[in-house]
Design a protein around this motif. Structure first.
Motif, PDB file in Angstrom:
ATOM      1  N   LYS A 189       0.845  -1.139   0.164  1.00 43.77           N
ATOM      2  CA  LYS A 189      -0.045   0.048  -0.043  1.00 43.77           C
ATOM      3  C   LYS A 189       1.083   1.127   0.049  1.00 43.77           C
ATOM      4  O   LYS A 189       1.762   1.330   0.529  1.00 43.77           O
ATOM      5  CB  LYS A 189      -0.806  -0.052   1.175  1.00 43.77           C
ATOM      6  N   PHE A 190       0.407   2.441  -0.656  1.00 40.94           N
ATOM      7  CA  PHE A 190       1.258   3.389  -0.837  1.00 40.94           C
ATOM      8  C   PHE A 190       0.509   4.655  -0.411  1.00 40.94           C
ATOM      9  O   PHE A 190      -0.940   4.947  -0.602  1.00 40.94           O
ATOM     10  CB  PHE A 190       1.548   3.671  -2.306  1.00 40.94           C
ATOM     11  N   ALA A 191       1.173   5.515   0.367  1.00 42.73           N
ATOM     12  CA  ALA A 191       0.534   6.962   0.755  1.00 42.73           C
ATOM     13  C   ALA A 191       1.588   7.914   0.322  1.00 42.73           C
ATOM     14  O   ALA A 191       2.982   7.826   0.136  1.00 42.73           O
ATOM     15  CB  ALA A 191       0.472   7.110   2.467  1.00 42.73           C
ATOM     16  N   PHE A 192       1.062   9.231   0.261  1.00 38.55           N
ATOM     17  CA  PHE A 192       1.971  10.455   0.021  1.00 38.55           C
ATOM     18  C   PHE A 192       1.698  11.668   0.951  1.00 38.55           C
ATOM     19  O   PHE A 192       0.645  11.890   1.650  1.00 38.55           O
ATOM     20  CB  PHE A 192       1.291  10.932  -1.692  1.00 38.55           C
ATOM     21  N   HIS A 193       3.104  12.154   0.990  1.00 39.78           N
ATOM     22  CA  HIS A 193       3.173  13.314   1.896  1.00 39.78           C
ATOM     23  C   HIS A 193       3.650  14.450   1.135  1.00 39.78           C
ATOM     24  O   HIS A 193       4.543  14.440   0.426  1.00 39.78           O
ATOM     25  CB  HIS A 193       4.039  13.182   3.050  1.00 39.78           C
ATOM     26  N   GLU A 196       5.410  17.220   5.049  1.00 39.82           N
ATOM     27  CA  GLU A 196       5.224  16.499   6.389  1.00 39.82           C
ATOM     28  C   GLU A 196       3.564  16.041   6.689  1.00 39.82           C
ATOM     29  O   GLU A 196       3.552  15.864   7.590  1.00 39.82           O
ATOM     30  CB  GLU A 196       6.057  16.876   7.707  1.00 39.82           C
ATOM     31  N   ARG A 197       3.077  16.629   5.728  1.00 43.29           N
ATOM     32  CA  ARG A 197       1.509  16.323   6.070  1.00 43.29           C
ATOM     33  C   ARG A 197       1.082  15.450   4.985  1.00 43.29           C
ATOM     34  O   ARG A 197       1.226  15.562   3.736  1.00 43.29           O
ATOM     35  CB  ARG A 197       0.682  17.879   5.723  1.00 43.29           C
ATOM     36  N   ASN A 198       0.327  14.479   5.382  1.00 42.73           N
ATOM     37  CA  ASN A 198      -0.546  13.525   4.240  1.00 42.73           C
ATOM     38  C   ASN A 198      -1.372  14.092   3.638  1.00 42.73           C
ATOM     39  O   ASN A 198      -2.364  14.759   3.634  1.00 42.73           O
ATOM     40  CB  ASN A 198      -1.265  12.498   5.244  1.00 42.73           C
ATOM     41  N   VAL A 199      -0.986  13.907   2.262  1.00 44.52           N
ATOM     42  CA  VAL A 199      -2.068  14.511   1.180  1.00 44.52           C
ATOM     43  C   VAL A 199      -2.976  13.164   0.581  1.00 44.52           C
ATOM     44  O   VAL A 199      -3.996  13.640  -0.095  1.00 44.52           O
ATOM     45  CB  VAL A 199      -1.123  15.059  -0.031  1.00 44.52           C
ATOM     46  N   SER A 222       7.081  13.217  -0.402  1.00 44.24           N
ATOM     47  CA  SER A 222       7.674  11.807   0.054  1.00 44.24           C
ATOM     48  C   SER A 222       6.513  10.765  -0.096  1.00 44.24           C
ATOM     49  O   SER A 222       5.328  11.312  -0.263  1.00 44.24           O
ATOM     50  CB  SER A 222       8.490  11.975   1.265  1.00 44.24           C
ATOM     51  N   CYS A 223       6.938   9.782  -0.296  1.00 40.14           N
ATOM     52  CA  CYS A 223       6.054   8.438  -0.042  1.00 40.14           C
ATOM     53  C   CYS A 223       6.230   7.557   0.740  1.00 40.14           C
ATOM     54  O   CYS A 223       7.365   7.387   1.223  1.00 40.14           O
ATOM     55  CB  CYS A 223       5.599   8.055  -1.644  1.00 40.14           C
ATOM     56  N   GLU A 224       5.199   6.667   1.246  1.00 41.92           N
ATOM     57  CA  GLU A 224       5.276   5.757   2.195  1.00 41.92           C
ATOM     58  C   GLU A 224       4.869   4.478   1.754  1.00 41.92           C
ATOM     59  O   GLU A 224       3.804   4.631   0.933  1.00 41.92           O
ATOM     60  CB  GLU A 224       4.799   6.270   3.502  1.00 41.92           C
ATOM     61  N   VAL A 225       5.480   3.317   1.887  1.00 38.21           N
ATOM     62  CA  VAL A 225       5.054   2.015   1.326  1.00 38.21           C
ATOM     63  C   VAL A 225       4.970   1.189   2.714  1.00 38.21           C
ATOM     64  O   VAL A 225       5.885   1.164   3.578  1.00 38.21           O
ATOM     65  CB  VAL A 225       5.999   1.425   0.421  1.00 38.21           C
ATOM     66  N   THR A 226       3.786   0.485   2.811  1.00 35.93           N
ATOM     67  CA  THR A 226       3.555  -0.587   3.925  1.00 35.93           C
ATOM     68  C   THR A 226       2.943  -1.819   3.296  1.00 35.93           C
ATOM     69  O   THR A 226       2.570  -1.997   2.360  1.00 35.93           O
ATOM     70  CB  THR A 226       2.917  -0.045   4.963  1.00 35.93           C
ATOM     71  N   THR A 227       2.972  -2.912   4.112  1.00 33.24           N
ATOM     72  CA  THR A 227       2.538  -4.173   3.687  1.00 33.24           C
ATOM     73  C   THR A 227       0.942  -4.140   4.182  1.00 33.24           C
ATOM     74  O   THR A 227       0.418  -3.184   4.819  1.00 33.24           O
ATOM     75  CB  THR A 227       3.211  -5.372   4.340  1.00 33.24           C
TER      76      THR A 227
END
Length: 487
Positions: A189-193, A196-199, A222-227
């Protein structure tokens, strides 16, 4: 050992097993019925035309071995097993990491490490203890293994397209990573910031889009990846995304500034396109005191012929891209229009006009000091009807005025630039001579009556004073006679 291709259609594929590069079997599942040391080696399988990575199998003759999974990845739930041969009784087990005890003597032969990450890499050891015939005497055997933990996926990298990004562009941010070849089915799963604030929250989509990028979309992304189970989470380094202006903020200025009413005015809305988008079509609109005076068009100029006083105000302009995605406004510029000449005043040569008198009406005004050479023309009206056409003369003469010349008179002044102003009405009443004589006679009669009244009042006052004096004297004579009689 099973050769898994991850597809239901794999049952129809031909399978081949290799040990140390040599063919050993043609089955999907390869089974070793009773292992021996010579079964140690590097194993791989092939399904159809695709061949797997190599897996190492070690068969040892020791009494105790530390069993660990063949491939350990970050996020795995890891359990270590201290295994012993069936002909050896190991009652108690102790576990170590880097010679430090992590689980003391216990009757269980397993140690649950839990969810692992890179800090769990290291050398692990287990010891089995078997009681000897003599009380409190034990025989111990030990085995160790080095646990190397593989990355489940690489640290993500965030990329932006297009590059560079210009206002109005459709901007796409992509979060790139790659899974371990041994865990290709892992769901990420992917998230974007931004700053420093989540968009965007975590989703299965590795892209984040902005339909029409604006200057406010600039920032550090920046982006964040998690399982799916959030067991492993990684964040990309930040990248600076600086949105470039499609065109600079417009400025409005007068290239022909009107000082006096009647002048021509031209305003221009200045801006310049980004070198990256020189072919973009721009549209311009103009406003006075916030109200639109010229709709959007391709012309960057606003012109007024013969400007009037009511054209004074705060002017601004807007510029937008033809697709409407980018729009910018200028600051205000104050345009103050001065009068070319004042509103005229009509004057009459005499206060009272009698029938037969000559009368002159004068139309007075004054020019702006800035336009002293301007030629003015004058016209006169009686009860709204023109009585003298426009000319250079500012007076209107009536010779031998008649009663029908009475009325409301006004004048109008205009310039060569068609600036026109009109005076207020002045009532002119022509009187006949009989009325004038009768009025004079009445005035004389009133004056004579006044004089007669004053003379009568004076005579009456004198008479009354004489009567009072006579009465006073008679009283005094009477009093003297009474006193003589008494004597």
């Amino acid at each position: 050992m099973t050769c898994d291709v991850g597809s239901s259609g794999g049952e129809d594929l031909p399978y081949v097993w290799y040990k140390d590069g040599n063919w050993i079997s043609a089955e999907k599942i390869y089974t070793i019925r009773s292992t021996n040391t010579w079964d140690s080696g590097d194993y791989s399988c092939q399904a159809g035309t695709k061949r797997s990575d190599t897996a190492r199998l070690d068969v040892v003759f020791d009494l105790v071995i530390l069993q660990v999974p063949l491939n350990v990845h970050e996020g795995d739930d890891l359990t270590l097993r201290c295994h012993h041969r069936s002909d050896y009784t190991g009652k108690y087990t102790k576990f170590y990491k880097e010679d430090s005890v992590i689980q003391n003597w216990s009757e269980t032969s397993e140690f649950h490490v839990g969810i692992v990450n890179m800090i769990n890499i290291g050398r692990y050891k287990c010891t089995k203890a078997k009681p000897w015939k003599t009380l409190n005497t034990y025989i111990t055997y030990t085995d160790e293994a080095f646990i190397s933990i593989h990355n489940l996926f690489k640290i993500p990298e965030i990329k932006v397209t297009p590059y560079p990004v210009v206002e109005g562009d459709e901007m796409t941010l992509t979060c790139d990573t790659s899974l371990s070849p041994l865990r290709p089915r892992t769901q990420l799963k992917f998230a974007f910031h931004k700053d420093e604030r989540n968009v965007r929250e975590f989703t299965s989509y590795n892209q984040y889009g902005v339909q029409s990028a604006q200057m406010k979309d600039s920032g550090k992304y920046s982006c964040e990846v998690t399982t799916a189970a959030n067991s492993v989470k990684k964040r990309s380094p930040e990248i600076l995304v600086k949105i470039k202006e499609l065109f600079i903020n417009p400025t409005i200025k007068a290239i022909r500034y009107p000082g006096i009413e009647g002048d021509n005015m031209t305003l221009i809305c200045n801006t310049s396109l980004s070198p990256l988008r020189q072919r973009t079509e721009l549209q311009f609109a103009f406003y006075r005191d916030g109200r639109n005076v010229q709709e959007f068009s391709s012309s960057d100029q606003y012109e007024v012929q013969s400007i009037q006083l009511e054209d004074s105000g705060n002017y601004s302009c807007d510029v937008r891209a033809s697709n409407g995605k980018v729009r910018k406004s200028s600051h205000f510029i104050l345009i103050m229009i001065k009068e070319l000449f004042f509103i005229p005043v009509i004057n009459i040569s005499t206060f009272e006009v009698l029938k037969g008198d000559n009368m002159t009406l004068t139309c007075n005004t004054s020019l702006s000091p800035l336009r002293q050479r301007t030629k003015l023309q004058f016209a006169f009206y009686s009860d709204g009807q023109n009585v003298q056409e426009f000319s250079l003369y500012n007076h209107y003469d009536i010779h031998s005025a008649q009663l029908e010349d009475s009325g409301n008179y006004s004048c109008e002044v205009r310039s060569t630039s068609n600036i026109s102003k009109r005076s207020d009405n002045v009532l002119v009443q022509i009187r006949g001579k009989k009325d004038a004589d009768y009025t004079l006679q009445n005035i004389l009669r009133l004056l004579a009556s006044g004089i007669i009244i004053l003379i009568g009042a004076f005579i009456f006052y004198t008479h009354m004073k004489t009567v009072r004096i006579s009465k006073t004297k008679n009283v005094e004579d009477a009093e003297e006679r009474v006193e003589e009689q008494q004597l």
